[in-house]
Motif scaffolding. Structure first.
Motif, PDB file in Angstrom:
ATOM      1  N   GLY A   1       0.827  -1.215   0.000  1.00 23.95           N
ATOM      2  CA  GLY A   1       0.000   0.000   0.000  1.00 23.95           C
ATOM      3  C   GLY A   1       0.850   1.249   0.000  1.00 23.95           C
TER       4      GLY A   1
ATOM      5  N   LEU B   1      -5.055  17.271   2.016  1.00 27.97           N
ATOM      6  CA  LEU B   1      -6.482  17.191   2.350  1.00 27.97           C
ATOM      7  C   LEU B   1      -6.803  18.042   3.580  1.00 27.97           C
TER       8      LEU B   1
ATOM      9  N   CYS C   1      -9.233   3.271   2.775  1.00 25.04           N
ATOM     10  CA  CYS C   1      -9.562   4.546   3.447  1.00 25.04           C
ATOM     11  C   CYS C   1      -8.393   5.521   3.495  1.00 25.04           C
ATOM     12  N   GLY C   2      -7.168   5.045   3.183  1.00 20.98           N
ATOM     13  CA  GLY C   2      -6.011   5.933   3.265  1.00 20.98           C
ATOM     14  C   GLY C   2      -5.845   6.482   4.664  1.00 20.98           C
ATOM     15  N   GLU C   3      -5.526   7.779   4.747  1.00 22.12           N
ATOM     16  CA  GLU C   3      -5.306   8.356   6.078  1.00 22.12           C
ATOM     17  C   GLU C   3      -6.583   8.955   6.666  1.00 22.12           C
TER      18      GLU C   3
ATOM     19  N   TYR D   1     -11.678  11.239   4.292  1.00 26.73           N
ATOM     20  CA  TYR D   1     -13.082  11.077   3.886  1.00 26.73           C
ATOM     21  C   TYR D   1     -13.838  10.241   4.915  1.00 26.73           C
TER      22      TYR D   1
ATOM     23  N   LEU E   1     -10.847   0.266   6.290  1.00 27.49           N
ATOM     24  CA  LEU E   1      -9.645  -0.556   6.120  1.00 27.49           C
ATOM     25  C   LEU E   1      -8.750  -0.022   5.033  1.00 27.49           C
ATOM     26  N   ASP E   2      -7.481  -0.332   5.202  1.00 24.18           N
ATOM     27  CA  ASP E   2      -6.482  -0.055   4.174  1.00 24.18           C
ATOM     28  C   ASP E   2      -5.361  -1.062   4.367  1.00 24.18           C
TER      29      ASP E   2
ATOM     30  N   SER F   1      -2.294  -0.324   3.892  1.00 28.45           N
ATOM     31  CA  SER F   1      -1.112   0.415   4.322  1.00 28.45           C
ATOM     32  C   SER F   1      -1.174   0.696   5.829  1.00 28.45           C
TER      33      SER F   1
ATOM     34  N   SER G   1      -6.631  -6.406   3.680  1.00 30.52           N
ATOM     35  CA  SER G   1      -6.646  -6.342   2.223  1.00 30.52           C
ATOM     36  C   SER G   1      -8.082  -6.285   1.712  1.00 30.52           C
ATOM     37  N   MET G   2      -8.304  -5.477   0.689  1.00 31.73           N
ATOM     38  CA  MET G   2      -9.646  -5.408   0.099  1.00 31.73           C
ATOM     39  C   MET G   2      -9.971  -6.682  -0.684  1.00 31.73           C
TER      40      MET G   2
ATOM     41  N   PHE H   1     -11.172   7.114  -4.626  1.00 26.46           N
ATOM     42  CA  PHE H   1      -9.842   7.201  -5.251  1.00 26.46           C
ATOM     43  C   PHE H   1      -9.016   5.944  -5.036  1.00 26.46           C
ATOM     44  N   SER H   2      -9.646   4.824  -5.040  1.00 18.40           N
ATOM     45  CA  SER H   2      -8.955   3.625  -4.580  1.00 18.40           C
ATOM     46  C   SER H   2      -9.216   2.487  -5.558  1.00 18.40           C
ATOM     47  N   PRO H   3      -8.273   1.536  -5.648  1.00 20.51           N
ATOM     48  CA  PRO H   3      -8.627   0.323  -6.399  1.00 20.51           C
ATOM     49  C   PRO H   3      -9.750  -0.398  -5.659  1.00 20.51           C
TER      50      PRO H   3
HETATM   51  C1  LIG Z   1      -5.211   6.885  -3.703  1.00 17.46           C
HETATM   52  S1  LIG Z   1      -5.296   6.247  -2.092  1.00 17.46           S
HETATM   53  C2  LIG Z   1      -6.890   6.809  -1.563  1.00 17.46           C
HETATM   54  C3  LIG Z   1      -7.018   6.893  -0.081  1.00 17.46           C
HETATM   55  C4  LIG Z   1      -8.320   7.531   0.432  1.00 17.46           C
HETATM   56  N1  LIG Z   1      -9.502   6.798   0.039  1.00 17.46           N
HETATM   57  C5  LIG Z   1      -8.390   8.950  -0.045  1.00 17.46           C
HETATM   58  O1  LIG Z   1      -9.049   9.198  -1.072  1.00 17.46           O
HETATM   59  O2  LIG Z   1      -7.794   9.812   0.594  1.00 17.46           O
HETATM   60  C6  LIG Z   1      -5.564   4.514  -2.396  1.00 17.46           C
HETATM   61  C7  LIG Z   1      -5.454   3.653  -1.130  1.00 17.46           C
HETATM   62  O3  LIG Z   1      -5.723   2.291  -1.453  1.00 17.46           O
HETATM   63  C8  LIG Z   1      -4.896   1.493  -0.618  1.00 17.46           C
HETATM   64  N2  LIG Z   1      -4.809   0.137  -1.199  1.00 17.46           N
HETATM   65  C9  LIG Z   1      -4.160  -0.247  -2.325  1.00 17.46           C
HETATM   66  N3  LIG Z   1      -4.307  -1.573  -2.515  1.00 17.46           N
HETATM   67  C10 LIG Z   1      -5.065  -2.036  -1.476  1.00 17.46           C
HETATM   68  C11 LIG Z   1      -5.564  -3.332  -1.110  1.00 17.46           C
HETATM   69  N4  LIG Z   1      -5.293  -4.412  -1.836  1.00 17.46           N
HETATM   70  N5  LIG Z   1      -6.309  -3.448  -0.004  1.00 17.46           N
HETATM   71  C12 LIG Z   1      -6.596  -2.341   0.761  1.00 17.46           C
HETATM   72  N6  LIG Z   1      -6.147  -1.102   0.462  1.00 17.46           N
HETATM   73  C13 LIG Z   1      -5.390  -0.945  -0.644  1.00 17.46           C
HETATM   74  C14 LIG Z   1      -3.571   2.254  -0.584  1.00 17.46           C
HETATM   75  O4  LIG Z   1      -2.757   1.887   0.512  1.00 17.46           O
HETATM   76  C15 LIG Z   1      -4.069   3.698  -0.485  1.00 17.46           C
HETATM   77  O5  LIG Z   1      -4.176   4.150   0.848  1.00 17.46           O
END
Ligand SMILES: C[S@@+](CC[C@H](N)C(=O)[O-])C[C@H]1O[C@@H](n2cnc3c(N)ncnc32)[C@H](O)[C@@H]1O
Length: 270
Positions: free
Chosen positions: A48, A61, A90-92, A95, A111-112, A114, A134-135, A152-154
């Motif tokens: 992550g 942010l 969720c990142g840091e 949101y 969850l995240d 990272s 893990s997602m 903004f996330s996978p």
């Molecule tokens: C671009 S950031 C977005 C974070 C937050 N949602 C935001 O918009 O501020 C993408 C996030 O997805 C997480 N991520 C990537 N692959 C992941 C996985 N397989 N399982 C869970 N989280 C994952 C990364 O660690 C990162 O924090």
């Protein structure tokens, strides 16, 4: 609602952690989150986003530049009034914390993968259940959530679908093809166009697109630190040349840029 990431049995609270009947045990970190990412499910030592990306995103942010994006997401979440909700990736936690404020009665999870991200995120809303996980293998029971946010996330769509109860839905927030256009024009000779609806092809057949909208506004970034953070929290931070990035950070005038987001909501049919 938590399930064991190793055997999927229900987890229950133990002293300073959680455990399942098979004896798998997971400690609660000092900061308050649970680490439900077993080493055998990691594909690198620190999966992550790394510390630098997490801190750049947090600072950008926290400066409020994307406040309208979070506000709208929180409104859309409140309209749906879920009993239990989850922010995936969720990142840091910027949101996540605003969703939590909009849903004070609901049971919130985030969850995240990272650890650097979750370590910081859990300080924002200590009442939520924060997970390093893990997602692809979310440690929550089938049909346990009425609302899922993916910002903004996978996303692993099949896994998200498993978590939704019938009638519940997933709100995906992501950039449109026009997002940060002026910045991209400064960074690249040719701006790569991309379809901003590619995710629609991945949505499981029994999830119906129930709502879509776009939010667009202009930002004026006058501080070099804000421009540096914006670059560091996006792929442009490594994709663009060092010269172009430096030029953007050090330019004398503010960076005028368009923020453009799409919100798509998918409901799991009864
Ligand atoms: C671009 S950031 C977005 C974070 C937050 N949602 C935001 O918009 O501020 C993408 C996030 O997805 C997480 N991520 C990537 N692959 C992941 C996985 N397989 N399982 C869970 N989280 C994952 C990364 O660690 C990162 O924090």
């Amino acid at each position: 609602m938590l399930t064991c990431p190793l055997c999927t049995a229900p987890l229950s609270a133990l002293d300073n952690g959680v455990g399942c009947p098979a004896g798998h045990r997971f400690d609660r970190a000092r900061q308050g989150y649970l680490n439900l990412l077993p080493v055998q499910h990691k594909n690198s030592r620190d999966p992550g986003d790394n510390q630098a990306m997490v801190e750049a995103r947090r600072d950008f942010l926290n400066a409020g530049h994307y406040a309208p994006v979070a506000r709208r997401l929180a409104e859309l979440a409140a309209e749906r009034a879920p009993g239990r909700w989850l922010d995936i990736g969720c990142g840091e936690g910027y949101y996540t914390a605003q969703i939590a404020e909009a849903l004070p009665e609901a049971d919130g999870y985030a969850l995240d993968i990272s650890r650097e991200a979750v370590k910081r995120a859990c300080k924002r809303s200590p009442a939520l259940t924060w997970l390093v996980a893990s997602m692809a293998r979310v440690p929550l029971a089938d049909a346990s959530c009425q609302f899922i946010a993916s910002v903004f996330s996978p996303l692993d769509w099949q896994e998200a679908r498993r978590l939704l109860s019938p009638g519940g839905g997933l709100m995906r927030v992501g950039p449109t093809r026009g997002h940060l256009m002026e910045l991209r024009q400064k960074l690249y000779d040719e701006v790569r166009d991309y379809a901003d609806d590619k995710h629609l092809a991945l949505v499981p057949a029994d999830m119906v697109h129930a709502h879509g909208e776009t939010l667009e506004f202009r930002l004026s970034l006058s501080l070099p630190a804000d421009r540096a953070n914006l670059l560091a929290m996006t792929p442009h931070g490594w994709r663009a040349s060092a010269e172009r990035r430096t030029a953007v950070i050090e330019q004398a005038e503010p960076l005028e840029v368009t923020v453009s987001m799409r919100y798509d909501y998918f409901v799991l049919q009864d």
